[in-house]
Design an enzyme around this catalytic site. Structure first.
Site, PDB file in Angstrom:
ATOM      1  N   ASP A 471      -8.285  -5.811  14.820  1.00 14.94           N
ATOM      2  CA  ASP A 471      -7.745  -4.459  14.750  1.00 14.94           C
ATOM      3  C   ASP A 471      -8.111  -3.668  16.003  1.00 14.94           C
ATOM      4  O   ASP A 471      -9.016  -4.045  16.763  1.00 14.94           O
ATOM      5  CB  ASP A 471      -8.276  -3.759  13.500  1.00 14.94           C
ATOM      6  CG  ASP A 471      -7.270  -2.798  12.891  1.00 14.94           C
ATOM      7  OD1 ASP A 471      -6.337  -2.374  13.602  1.00 14.94           O
ATOM      8  OD2 ASP A 471      -7.419  -2.454  11.706  1.00 14.94           O
ATOM      9  N   ASP A 541       0.990   0.207   9.046  1.00 15.11           N
ATOM     10  CA  ASP A 541       0.105   0.490   7.923  1.00 15.11           C
ATOM     11  C   ASP A 541       0.885   0.980   6.705  1.00 15.11           C
ATOM     12  O   ASP A 541       0.326   1.064   5.605  1.00 15.11           O
ATOM     13  CB  ASP A 541      -0.927   1.551   8.311  1.00 15.11           C
ATOM     14  CG  ASP A 541      -2.045   0.989   9.172  1.00 15.11           C
ATOM     15  OD1 ASP A 541      -2.163  -0.246   9.279  1.00 15.11           O
ATOM     16  OD2 ASP A 541      -2.810   1.790   9.749  1.00 15.11           O
TER      17      ASP A 541
END
Length: 729
Positions: A471, A541
Site C-alpha cells: 500500500d 477503495d
C-alpha cells in the site's frame, strides 16, 4: 533484424517477420511492421528525425515518401515549427512542446538535436542524436510488439561533457497524428473512491495537459490517452492510444499547433523538475507505449490488454490466474489478533477462498493509523507466537497466506522515525505535513532503500508468505532531500521511483514465488511501470458493487481485467449505505480478479452457500475473464439503467456475459444483447450461472446467432444481475 536493400525485398520480408526493423537502402528511412500496424520515420535533409507514417499496416511494396523538411509557412513561426519531428530539443526557435530541455553551466539553454547513427539489437532500433555543438547525446529506442503492433519508445540522455548539466524536461518521445481538426481526446480522471471517470473533449488549437505532481502516478489522471476520429465509437473507427510506464510524477501533453498538427508528448513532469546529470552520467526516460487501430475504442483497449498480459506483467506471457482472495480489513480493521484471524480463515476456506490476507494492524504499535508505520516487526500482544501458527492454520485449510505492508511510509509515532527523523522527504526549517498521520520516507536515499528492502526481505525469509498487499496512502509534500547539495535535490523525483523499482525487482529475484499487489488508497498507483513488477492492482477503495461497475468500465479502457482486484463486501455499503443482493455484488466483482472483503462472521448459512456456489462458478470461468478479450457491450454511464460486458477466450472456445439492471423504469424490458468476438461458424452451448433467460432461448446456437440474433435476459427491479457462460461444442 535489419534488412538493407531494395524496397521490394524489405517490404516482402516485412509481411512475414512481425516486430522486425526494416531500413531502406539509403539507411535513412526506418520502418517497423507488426500485426496490423506500420510505423515509419526517417532522417530528413536537415539531419532531423521526421515522422513519415503511423497507422494501419501498409502493403508489401508500398512506397514511403522521403523525409524532406517542409518549408516554413511564414516568418513568424519559423521552419522548425512545421517539421513533424520525432524528438526535439528546446532550441532553434521551437515554440511547441519540446522533448528535451537542458541548462548548461554557462547559462546556455539552446539544444538542437541531429541524427548521428543507428543500430539494431534484436528487435530494438536505437537511433543516436547529438546537439549540433555540445556533447549531449540522446539515444532513442523503438520497439514494436509483434502481437499488437504497439510501439514502445524511450530515450537515454547522456552528458559526455566535463561539467554537470541540468535536465529540466525529458520525454520518451512525441507521437504525431495526421494533420486535421476531426479528433476527440479520451482520458481518465477521478479522485479517491471515484477513480477512472471517462472524459472526452475535442482536440483543438492549444494544449491539453494530463499529469500528476504528487510523487506517484495519482488517481486524478491516468497516464493514458486515446484519440479517436470523430466518427469512431466503441466498435468502429480509427483510434490512436498510449500509456506511460512510470510511477512517479508524469505528464502527457496533447497539442494541436497552428497548422493542425497533433502531437502527444509524454515523460517526466517538468514541474519542479531539474535532474542534475553529472559528467559521464545518463538519464533513462520512462517508456511510452502507443498503438493504433481501425476497430474503435473497444479494440484499442483489447490491444493494450493483450500487451499487458503478454509483455508487461511479471509472469508474461502466461500470467498465472489470480487466486480467489479474502482480505480481513473490513471485518476487523486494526483489531487484528491470532484467534480472530483464524476464525475468519475457517469461514473463508469453507466458501472456496484460495488466499487469505491479513491487512493493516499486525505490526509494531499499530492499533490505529497514528502509530507503528515503519516498524515491520510482529506485534507480540496480537501474535504472541509470531505469524507461524496463523500461517500454518491457513495452509492446513488449503489456502496460501498474504499480508499488508506500507513500506514507503512512516508515522511520527514510530521507533523508525524517532531514530531517523532525517529519513523523510522534507525541506530544512519547513513544516513536515502529515497525510493520514504519516510522512513519506525518502526512498531516493541509499540508507532508506537498504532499510526498506531489509525489512521486507526479513519478513519474507522468516515466514511462508505468498503475497504482499503493498500500500501507499499519501501523496508527497515538501519534496526536499537535504542530505545532498541543493543543485541535486530535485533528482529525488527520479531516484525515488528507480529505487522503488529496484526493491521490487530484488525482492522478486530473491523470493520468486511471492506475488505483489499495487495499492495506493485505491487506484493511486496504477501504470505500466508498476504493473511490470506487481501481479495485480487495487482499482479503488470504493467497493460498492454499483459504483464499481463504472470504475471498472473506466479502468478497462487502459488496463486488463486480469489484474483488477474486485472485492465482495458487506451490504449496506460502507461507502454510501446502498443495499444490494449478495448475487449482484458477486457478479460485479467476478468481472475482474475476485476477492472477498466482507465480515464472514456475520454471514448466514444461506450467504455462505451462495458464495460457495458463485466462487466455484468463477473458478470455472476465470481464465476467460482474466486472460480473454473484453467487449464492453453496454457502458454503465451515469444515468444508464443497464450495463453489460462480455469476455471471450483467446481461442474463442468460451465466453462469459455479465448483464446488470440498475433500476427498472416504466416496465421496459431489458434490451437484447448482441455478443461480439465469437467464431460465427462454431456452435456454443449456453450455461446460466445466475439469473434467468427469456423463454424459448435456445440451448445451443452458432456464434453468428448469438452475435446477430442476440440473447434476451429477464430482469426486473433494482440492482439485478445475470451471468451466462457460452462453451463451444
Amino acid at each position: 533484424m535489419i534488412l538493407i536493400g531494395g524496397a521490394a525485398a524489405t517490404d516482402a520480408h516485412a509481411a512475414s517477420n512481425d516486430g522486425a526493423v526494416h531500413i531502406d537502402a539509403s539507411g535513412h528511412v526506418f520502418r517497423l511492421d507488426a500485426a496490423k500496424v506500420t510505423y515509419a520515420f526517417g532522417v530528413n535533409d536537415k539531419g532531423q528525425l521526421q515522422s513519415i507514417y503511423w497507422g494501419p499496416r501498409l502493403a508489401a511494396g508500398d512506397p514511403l515518401p522521403a523525409p524532406i523538411a517542409p518549408p516554413g509557412r511564414d516568418s513568424i513561426d519559423g521552419t522548425v515549427n512545421v517539421i513533424p519531428q520525432e524528438y526535439t530539443g528546446w532550441g532553434e526557435g521551437l515554440y511547441y512542446e519540446p522533448d528535451l530541455k537542458v541548462t548548461f553551466p554557462d547559462g546556455n539553454r539552446d539544444l538542437v538535436l541531429h541524427y548521428q547513427s543507428h543500430s539494431v539489437h534484436g528487435n530494438v532500433l536505437s537511433v543516436v542524436m547529438q546537439d549540433i555543438e555540445r556533447p549531449i547525446v540522446v539515444t532513442l529506442q523503438y520497439e514494436i510488439d509483434p502481437g499488437t503492433g504497439i510501439v514502445r519508445r524511450s530515450a537515454v540522455i547522456e552528458n559526455r561533457s566535463a561539467t554537470p548539466v541540468v535536465v529540466e524536461q525529458a520525454s520518451a518521445g512525441t507521437w504525431l497524428l495526421p494533420r486535421g481538426n476531426n479528433y476527440t481526446l479520451r482520458y481518465l480522471a477521478g479522485r479517491w473512491a471515484g477513480e477512472n471517470d471517462i472524459y472526452e473533449r475535442p482536440v483543438q488549437p492549444g494544449k491539453t495537459v494530463l499529469e500528476s505532481r504528487r510523487g506517484s502516478t495519482g488517481m486524478q489522471n491516468e497516464p493514458w490517452f486515446a484519440i479517436r476520429r470523430n466518427d469512431a465509437d466503441e466498435t468502429h473507427g480509427q483510434v490512436w492510444f498510449g500509456a506511460l510506464a512510470w510511477s512517479g510524477t508524469w505528464q502527457i501533453a496533447v497539442e494541436q499547433d497552428q497548422a493542425e498538427q497533433i502531437r502527444i508528448t509524454g515523460g517526466f513532469n517538468p514541474f519542479d523538475f531539474g535532474y542534475q546529470l553529472a559528467p559521464g552520467a545518463s538519464l533513462q526516460t520512462p517508456s511510452f507505449y502507443a498503438g493504433v487501430t481501425n476497430g474503435g475504442m473497444g479494440e484499442a483497449s483489447r490491444l493494450l490488454h493483450r500487451l499487458e498480459l503478454t509483455r508487461i506483467l511479471p509472469q508474461a506471457p502466461h500470467p498465472r490466474a489470480r487466486p480467489v482472495l479474502y482480505n480481513s480489513w473490513e471485518a476487523t480493521g486494526f483489531d487484528v489478533n491470532e484467534a480472530g484471524q483464524m476464525a475468519l480463515a475457517e469461514k473463508a476456506a469453507r466458501i472456496g477462498v484460495e488466499r487469505f490476507v491479513v491487512d493493516d494492524g499486525w505490526f509494531g504499535a499499530r492499533n490505529s493509523d497514528k502509530a507503528g508505520l515503519g516498524d515491520w516487526t510482529v506485534n507480540p500482544q496480537k501474535f504472541p507466537h509470531g505469524l507461524k501458527p496463523l500461517i500454518d492454520r491457513v495452509h492446513a485449510l488449503g489456502m496460501d497466506f498474504g499480508i499488508w505492508v506500507e513500506p514507503e511510509m512512516v508515522n511520527p509515532d514510530s521507533d523508525l522515525y524517532r531514530a531517523h527523523p532525517d529519513w523523510v522527504l522534507n525541506m530544512t526549517g519547513r513544516p513536515r505535513s502529515l497525510g493520514r498521520n504519516q510522512m513519506v520516507l525518502n526512498l531516493a536515499r541509499p540508507d532508506v532503500r537498504a532499510y526498506v528492502f531489509g525489512a521486507l526481505d526479513k519478513l519474507l525469509s522468516e515466514n511462508q508468505i505468498a503475497f504482499l498487499k503493498w500500500d501507499y496512502n499519501r501523496s508527497w509534500s515538501e519534496p526536499g532531500w537535504p542530505a545532498v547539495p541543493a543543485d541535486q535535490q530535485k533528482n529525488v523525483y527520479v531516484d525515488f521511483v528507480r529505487n522503488l523499482y529496484g526493491i521490487l525487482e530484488e525482492l522478486r529475484r530473491k523470493h520468486p514465488n511471492v506475488e505483489i499487489e499495487s495499492c495506493s488508497s485505491g487506484g493511486g498507483r496504477v501504470d505500466l511501470g508498476i504493473m511490470h513488477l506487481t501481479d495485480e492492482v487495487w482499482p479503488s477503495d470504493n467497493t460498492d458493487a454499483f459504483d464499481r461497475l463504472r470504475i471498472q468500465d473506466g479502468f478497462t479502457q487502459a488496463h486488463t481485467p486480469g489484474v483488477m482486484m474486485a472485492w465482495v463486501t458487506d451490504s449496506p455499503s460502507s461507502m454510501n449505505g446502498r443495499s444490494m443482493s449478495l448475487e449482484y455484488r458477486f457478479l460485479s466483482s467476478m468481472q475482474g480478479s475476485l476477492g472477498v472483503g466482507a465480515n464472514l462472521t456475520k454471514w448466514s448459512e444461506q450467504d455462505m452457500a451462495t458464495a460457495q456456489r458463485l466462487i466455484a462458478d468463477y473458478k470455472a470461468i476465470r481464465d476467460t475473464v482474466q486472460h480473454g478479450d473484453l467487449y464492453r457491450l453496454v457502458s454503465p454511464d451515469q444515468g444508464s439503467e443497464h450495463s453489460a460486458t462480455e469476455d471471450v477466450s483467446p481461442d474463442k472456445a468460451h465466453a462469459v456475459l455479465f448483464a446488470f439492471l440498475h433500476s427498472s423504469t416504466e416496465g421496459y424490458p431489458y434490451p437484447t444483447l448482441h455478443l461480439q468476438g465469437l467464431d460465427p461458424e462454431a456452435r456454443y452451448r449456453v450455461r446460466v450461472l445466475q439469473g434467468t433467460l427469456a423463454e424459448r432461448t435456445p440451448t445451443v446456437a452458432s456464434g453468428a446467432y448469438w452475435m446477430n440474433m442476440g440473447i434476451d435476459v429477464t430482469m426486473h427491479g433494482d440492482f439485478q444481475g445475470t451471468a451466462v457462460a457460452f462453451d463451444r461444442e
